[in-house]
Design a protein around this motif. Structure first.
Motif, PDB file in Angstrom:
ATOM      1  N   ALA A 186      -0.422   2.405   6.775  1.00 19.70           N
ATOM      2  CA  ALA A 186      -0.770   3.249   5.629  1.00 19.70           C
ATOM      3  C   ALA A 186      -2.280   3.350   5.460  1.00 19.70           C
ATOM      4  N   ALA A 187      -2.983   2.252   5.692  1.00 20.76           N
ATOM      5  CA  ALA A 187      -4.444   2.269   5.561  1.00 20.76           C
ATOM      6  C   ALA A 187      -5.077   3.132   6.652  1.00 20.76           C
ATOM      7  N   GLY A 188      -4.590   3.008   7.874  1.00 19.36           N
ATOM      8  CA  GLY A 188      -5.119   3.833   8.970  1.00 19.36           C
ATOM      9  C   GLY A 188      -4.836   5.312   8.759  1.00 19.36           C
ATOM     10  N   ALA A 189      -3.629   5.620   8.310  1.00 18.10           N
ATOM     11  CA  ALA A 189      -3.284   7.015   8.034  1.00 18.10           C
ATOM     12  C   ALA A 189      -4.106   7.559   6.871  1.00 18.10           C
ATOM     13  N   GLY A 190      -4.372   6.732   5.884  1.00 16.26           N
ATOM     14  CA  GLY A 190      -5.218   7.151   4.761  1.00 16.26           C
ATOM     15  C   GLY A 190      -6.631   7.458   5.211  1.00 16.26           C
ATOM     16  N   LEU A 191      -7.141   6.659   6.135  1.00 12.14           N
ATOM     17  CA  LEU A 191      -8.476   6.913   6.683  1.00 12.14           C
ATOM     18  C   LEU A 191      -8.507   8.248   7.420  1.00 12.14           C
ATOM     19  N   LEU A 192      -7.507   8.501   8.243  1.00  4.51           N
ATOM     20  CA  LEU A 192      -7.462   9.777   8.985  1.00  4.51           C
ATOM     21  C   LEU A 192      -7.292  10.972   8.053  1.00  4.51           C
ATOM     22  N   ALA A 193      -6.434  10.839   7.053  1.00  5.51           N
ATOM     23  CA  ALA A 193      -6.225  11.940   6.106  1.00  5.51           C
ATOM     24  C   ALA A 193      -7.490  12.209   5.291  1.00  5.51           C
ATOM     25  N   SER A 194      -8.211  11.170   4.937  1.00 12.60           N
ATOM     26  CA  SER A 194      -9.456  11.343   4.180  1.00 12.60           C
ATOM     27  C   SER A 194     -10.525  12.035   5.016  1.00 12.60           C
ATOM     28  N   LEU A 195     -10.629  11.638   6.273  1.00  8.63           N
ATOM     29  CA  LEU A 195     -11.580  12.300   7.164  1.00  8.63           C
ATOM     30  C   LEU A 195     -11.195  13.765   7.381  1.00  8.63           C
ATOM     31  N   ALA A 196      -9.900  14.031   7.479  1.00  9.82           N
ATOM     32  CA  ALA A 196      -9.437  15.419   7.627  1.00  9.82           C
ATOM     33  C   ALA A 196      -9.772  16.238   6.392  1.00  9.82           C
TER      34      ALA A 196
ATOM     35  N   ALA B 102      -3.618  14.495   3.012  1.00  9.13           N
ATOM     36  CA  ALA B 102      -3.299  15.330   4.179  1.00  9.13           C
ATOM     37  C   ALA B 102      -2.909  16.741   3.754  1.00  9.13           C
ATOM     38  N   ALA B 103      -2.140  16.856   2.680  1.00 13.64           N
ATOM     39  CA  ALA B 103      -1.740  18.183   2.200  1.00 13.64           C
ATOM     40  C   ALA B 103      -2.954  18.975   1.717  1.00 13.64           C
ATOM     41  N   LEU B 104      -3.863  18.325   1.018  1.00 17.78           N
ATOM     42  CA  LEU B 104      -5.086  19.000   0.573  1.00 17.78           C
ATOM     43  C   LEU B 104      -5.923  19.455   1.761  1.00 17.78           C
ATOM     44  N   ALA B 105      -5.978  18.634   2.801  1.00 19.12           N
ATOM     45  CA  ALA B 105      -6.734  19.009   3.997  1.00 19.12           C
ATOM     46  C   ALA B 105      -6.134  20.249   4.654  1.00 19.12           C
ATOM     47  N   VAL B 106      -4.821  20.305   4.746  1.00 16.17           N
ATOM     48  CA  VAL B 106      -4.154  21.463   5.347  1.00 16.17           C
ATOM     49  C   VAL B 106      -4.391  22.720   4.506  1.00 16.17           C
ATOM     50  N   LEU B 107      -4.262  22.593   3.189  1.00 14.42           N
ATOM     51  CA  LEU B 107      -4.468  23.754   2.314  1.00 14.42           C
ATOM     52  C   LEU B 107      -5.906  24.262   2.372  1.00 14.42           C
TER      53      LEU B 107
ATOM     54  N   LEU C  86       0.836  -1.196   0.000  1.00 10.72           N
ATOM     55  CA  LEU C  86       0.000   0.000   0.000  1.00 10.72           C
ATOM     56  C   LEU C  86       0.877   1.255   0.000  1.00 10.72           C
ATOM     57  N   PRO C  87       0.706   2.162  -0.970  1.00  8.61           N
ATOM     58  CA  PRO C  87       1.589   3.338  -1.059  1.00  8.61           C
ATOM     59  C   PRO C  87       1.198   4.432  -0.060  1.00  8.61           C
ATOM     60  N   TRP C  88       2.174   5.268   0.264  1.00  6.72           N
ATOM     61  CA  TRP C  88       1.964   6.389   1.176  1.00  6.72           C
ATOM     62  C   TRP C  88       1.660   7.685   0.446  1.00  6.72           C
ATOM     63  N   LEU C  89       1.904   7.759  -0.846  1.00 10.70           N
ATOM     64  CA  LEU C  89       1.705   9.006  -1.582  1.00 10.70           C
ATOM     65  C   LEU C  89       0.255   9.514  -1.531  1.00 10.70           C
ATOM     66  N   PRO C  90      -0.773   8.650  -1.694  1.00  9.37           N
ATOM     67  CA  PRO C  90      -2.141   9.175  -1.556  1.00  9.37           C
ATOM     68  C   PRO C  90      -2.425   9.743  -0.170  1.00  9.37           C
ATOM     69  N   VAL C  91      -1.853   9.137   0.843  1.00  7.51           N
ATOM     70  CA  VAL C  91      -2.057   9.618   2.214  1.00  7.51           C
ATOM     71  C   VAL C  91      -1.477  11.025   2.365  1.00  7.51           C
ATOM     72  N   ILE C  92      -0.269  11.212   1.853  1.00  3.39           N
ATOM     73  CA  ILE C  92       0.389  12.518   1.939  1.00  3.39           C
ATOM     74  C   ILE C  92      -0.390  13.562   1.132  1.00  3.39           C
TER      75      ILE C  92
END
Length: 162
Positions: free
Chosen positions: A117-127, A44-49, A35-41
């Protein structure tokens, strides 16, 4: 165009979770790479912006000191971005929720290594979904007195003297 409904986002997330669970459990996980980390990053970056845009836009709409007035066309673009991002965040959150749920049931080494990576993706998506809803709310015009409550040429709501 009305505000984004939470029910629409929940239905989209549930549908994406069901599709993810079905795809992963039936045939995909045996041939899937790590599972890649790039979608998670990216999420998360879109959420911050978008959170930054919400804070900045709200202060410009309220005409706080030191802030330039906001361009109405920019606000309209932010609303469209917020609506699209809220739906995308909900779909990604549903997908990552289905994937994360399945990974915690599976006991293979590959599944265990994909859990962070899956858990971080879930948190970034919710953010992202939360930041998008915040941006959409920040773009609303502040409530003002109705024009019909005011008399002609009067800003305080009193009738003009005769």
């Amino acid at each position: 165009m009305g505000p984004t409904r939470i029910s629409t986002l929940v239905v989209a997330a549930l549908a994406a979770a069901a599709v993810a669970w079905l795809l992963i459990s039936t045939f995909y996980y045996e041939v899937a790479p790590e599972l890649p980390w790039l979608p998670v990053i990216t999420l998360a970056a879109l959420a911050v912006l978008e959170a930054y845009a919400a804070v900045n836009t709200r202060s410009r709409i309220e005409r706080r000191p030191g802030r330039d007035p906001v361009n109405p066309l920019l606000v309209a673009r932010f609303v469209v971005l917020a609506k699209a991002s809220a739906l995308a965040g909900a779909i990604f959150a549903g997908f990552y929720a289905g994937l994360t749920g399945w990974l915690f049931i599976e006991d293979t080494n590959a599944a265990v290594s994909d859990r962070p990576a899956a858990g971080a993706g879930l948190l970034a998506s919710l953010a992202l979904a939360a930041a998008a809803l915040w941006l959409e709310r920040a773009c609303r015009v502040p409530e003002q007195e109705d024009d019909e409550d005011r008399g002609p040429g009067d800003r305080q709501g009193r009738s003009p003297r005769r």
